[in-house]
Design an enzyme around this catalytic site. Structure first.
Site, PDB file in Angstrom:
ATOM      1  CB  VAL A  64      28.422  11.182  55.111  1.00 41.03           C
ATOM      2  CG1 VAL A  64      29.841  11.520  54.598  1.00 41.03           C
ATOM      3  CG2 VAL A  64      27.435  11.815  53.919  1.00 41.03           C
ATOM      4  CG  ASN A  90      35.410  18.599  51.605  1.00 40.39           C
ATOM      5  OD1 ASN A  90      35.197  19.512  51.253  1.00 40.39           O
ATOM      6  ND2 ASN A  90      35.621  17.305  50.595  1.00 40.39           N
ATOM      7  CB  SER A 145      28.591  27.041  50.804  1.00 40.40           C
ATOM      8  OG  SER A 145      28.331  27.833  49.701  1.00 40.40           O
ATOM      9  CE1 TYR A 158      26.378  22.752  48.275  1.00 39.18           C
ATOM     10  CE2 TYR A 158      26.342  25.211  48.168  1.00 39.18           C
ATOM     11  CZ  TYR A 158      27.185  23.973  48.513  1.00 39.18           C
ATOM     12  OH  TYR A 158      28.515  23.927  48.631  1.00 39.18           O
ATOM     13  CB  ALA A 160      18.326  24.941  53.255  1.00 41.94           C
ATOM     14  CB  SER A 161      22.153  21.351  53.014  1.00 43.81           C
ATOM     15  OG  SER A 161      22.983  21.694  52.080  1.00 43.81           O
ATOM     16  CE  LYS A 162      28.053  22.446  51.837  1.00 40.14           C
ATOM     17  NZ  LYS A 162      28.954  21.424  52.010  1.00 40.14           N
TER      18      LYS A 162
HETATM   19  N1  NAD Z   1      33.645  24.463  44.714  1.00 43.52           N
HETATM   20  C1  NAD Z   1      32.987  25.359  45.287  1.00 43.52           C
HETATM   21  O1  NAD Z   1      32.593  26.295  44.578  1.00 43.52           O
HETATM   22  C2  NAD Z   1      32.589  25.230  46.584  1.00 43.52           C
HETATM   23  C3  NAD Z   1      31.941  26.452  47.273  1.00 43.52           C
HETATM   24  C4  NAD Z   1      31.610  26.380  48.544  1.00 43.52           C
HETATM   25  C5  NAD Z   1      31.701  25.069  49.295  1.00 43.52           C
HETATM   26  N2  NAD Z   1      31.787  23.903  48.790  1.00 43.52           N
HETATM   27  C6  NAD Z   1      31.935  22.919  49.228  1.00 43.52           C
HETATM   28  O2  NAD Z   1      33.162  22.105  49.353  1.00 43.52           O
HETATM   29  C7  NAD Z   1      33.174  20.899  49.479  1.00 43.52           C
HETATM   30  C8  NAD Z   1      33.907  20.276  48.514  1.00 43.52           C
HETATM   31  O3  NAD Z   1      33.423  20.767  47.109  1.00 43.52           O
HETATM   32  P1  NAD Z   1      34.135  20.387  45.651  1.00 43.52           P
HETATM   33  O4  NAD Z   1      33.895  21.421  44.813  1.00 43.52           O
HETATM   34  O5  NAD Z   1      35.358  19.440  45.960  1.00 43.52           O
HETATM   35  O6  NAD Z   1      33.008  19.428  45.300  1.00 43.52           O
HETATM   36  P2  NAD Z   1      32.834  17.649  44.884  1.00 43.52           P
HETATM   37  O7  NAD Z   1      31.379  17.524  44.475  1.00 43.52           O
HETATM   38  O8  NAD Z   1      33.776  17.251  43.874  1.00 43.52           O
HETATM   39  O9  NAD Z   1      33.052  17.198  46.453  1.00 43.52           O
HETATM   40  C9  NAD Z   1      32.522  16.525  47.212  1.00 43.52           C
HETATM   41  C10 NAD Z   1      32.815  14.774  47.415  1.00 43.52           C
HETATM   42  O10 NAD Z   1      31.741  14.564  48.541  1.00 43.52           O
HETATM   43  C11 NAD Z   1      31.663  13.118  47.837  1.00 43.52           C
HETATM   44  N3  NAD Z   1      30.687  12.502  48.514  1.00 43.52           N
HETATM   45  C12 NAD Z   1      29.171  12.904  47.869  1.00 43.52           C
HETATM   46  N4  NAD Z   1      28.267  12.086  48.457  1.00 43.52           N
HETATM   47  C13 NAD Z   1      28.851  11.558  49.448  1.00 43.52           C
HETATM   48  C14 NAD Z   1      28.425  10.371  50.514  1.00 43.52           C
HETATM   49  N5  NAD Z   1      26.941  10.200  50.691  1.00 43.52           N
HETATM   50  N6  NAD Z   1      29.311   9.976  51.276  1.00 43.52           N
HETATM   51  C15 NAD Z   1      30.610  10.517  51.252  1.00 43.52           C
HETATM   52  N7  NAD Z   1      31.077  11.013  50.353  1.00 43.52           N
HETATM   53  C16 NAD Z   1      30.158  11.659  49.456  1.00 43.52           C
HETATM   54  C17 NAD Z   1      31.794  13.101  46.601  1.00 43.52           C
HETATM   55  O11 NAD Z   1      32.168  11.853  45.852  1.00 43.52           O
HETATM   56  C18 NAD Z   1      32.754  14.271  46.193  1.00 43.52           C
HETATM   57  O12 NAD Z   1      34.083  13.619  46.275  1.00 43.52           O
HETATM   58  C19 NAD Z   1      31.720  20.456  49.516  1.00 43.52           C
HETATM   59  O13 NAD Z   1      31.276  20.564  50.584  1.00 43.52           O
HETATM   60  C20 NAD Z   1      30.970  21.728  48.961  1.00 43.52           C
HETATM   61  O14 NAD Z   1      29.671  21.978  49.325  1.00 43.52           O
HETATM   62  C21 NAD Z   1      32.458  24.101  47.329  1.00 43.52           C
END
Ligand code: NAD
Length: 251
Positions: A64, A90, A145, A158, A160-162
């Site tokens: 991305v 995502n 988030s 994190y 700030a980005s979200k």
């Molecule tokens: N798990 C939680 O507690 C939680 C809570 C709130 C928000 N989130 C958000 O939900 C989403 C998924 O979280 P998750 O827990 O499955 O984590 P995760 O780290 O497994 O998922 C992130 C995915 O993004 C991919 N990724 C990273 N950099 C990338 C890039 N440059 N280009 C393309 N893909 C890339 C990773 O390979 C991974 O598969 C994320 O946006 C995370 O910030 C998660």
């Protein structure tokens, strides 16, 4: 007036679909009869998601942070599915993120969080939205988030980005609404995925005392909100943020 989810035949891109929430979203869309393009920088993981789902799912490599990779994703989506009805942004720098008090965050780590989580959403969306504009319809769902609202310590880069993702979504909603395209946010609370287990020693119990529902989310708890925002059931909803956290914020 829509009274059914009806995602049959919808063409969906899920970024960050190699595992965790992204894979759960991809599986749920396919289960609802949609066609899914699972994209991730982790190519093997995205391919595994597609294999698990079967013929309704394609896999594509995606970074991305790289605009040419985002343009390539648009070409793959066009060739494989003939367009895109739903985009789920995502992908994020979340698994592996280094948590630290804000005074101690490394500049490179700050830049990476902003680059992947905020700029990445902009880059993917500007590559995909033209197909939606041409069709005069679409739903963009950005995953932020609940930490934006709680101000979670040690997560400032994190958060700030979200926070940027939530703000950017409102601009998307305003700029694309005239083309029939909606943009909304899902803000999950702490959710039990492989990545979140990596962040907390006792992830299952982390912060549950603050939750009205007294547990942390599983990926499946977040899926329903994403399907809702993708469907015509939310057809008059745009620019909004849906917090799914078992009642940790705002109550
Ligand atoms: N798990 C939680 O507690 C939680 C809570 C709130 C928000 N989130 C958000 O939900 C989403 C998924 O979280 P998750 O827990 O499955 O984590 P995760 O780290 O497994 O998922 C992130 C995915 O993004 C991919 N990724 C990273 N950099 C990338 C890039 N440059 N280009 C393309 N893909 C890339 C990773 O390979 C991974 O598969 C994320 O946006 C995370 O910030 C998660």
């Amino acid at each position: 007036m829509a009274t059914q989810l009806n995602l049959e035949g919808k063409r969906v891109i899920v970024t960050g679909a190699a595992g965790g929430l992204g894979r759960a979203f991809a599986e749920a869309f396919a289960g609802a009869g949609a066609r899914v393009l699972a994209a991730d920088i982790d190519e093997a993981g995205a391919a595994e998601t597609a294999t698990r789902i079967g013929s309704a799912c394609y896999a594509a490599p995606l970074d991305v942070t790289d605009s040419s990779s985002c343009a390539a994703l648009a070409s793959v989506a066009h060739d494989a599915m003939g367009g895109v009805d739903v985009l789920v942004n995502n992908a994020a720098y979340f698994g592996g993120l280094t948590r630290a008090p804000f005074m101690e965050i490394e500049e490179a780590d700050w830049d990476r969080a902003m680059n992947v989580n905020a700029k990445g959403v902009w880059q993917v969306t500007r590559a995909i939205a033209p197909m939606m504009q041409q069709a005069g319809a679409g739903s963009i769902i950005n995953i932020a988030s609940a930490t934006v609202f709680s101000g979670s310590p040690q997560w400032m880069h994190y958060v700030a980005s979200k926070g940027a993702v939530i703000a950017m979504t409102r601009v998307m909603a305003k700029e694309l609404g005239g083309d029939g395209i909606r943009a909304n946010v899902i803000a999950p609370g702490f959710t039990l995925t492989e990545a979140s287990f990596g962040h907390m020693e006792d992830a299952r119990n982390y912060g549950v005392d603050r939750a009205a529902l007294k547990r942390n989310a599983e990926a499946g708890d977040i899926v329903g909100g994403v399907l809702y925002l993708a469907s015509d059931l939310s057809g008059f909803m745009t620019g909004q943020t849906l917090v799914i956290d078992g009642g940790k914020q705002f109550i």
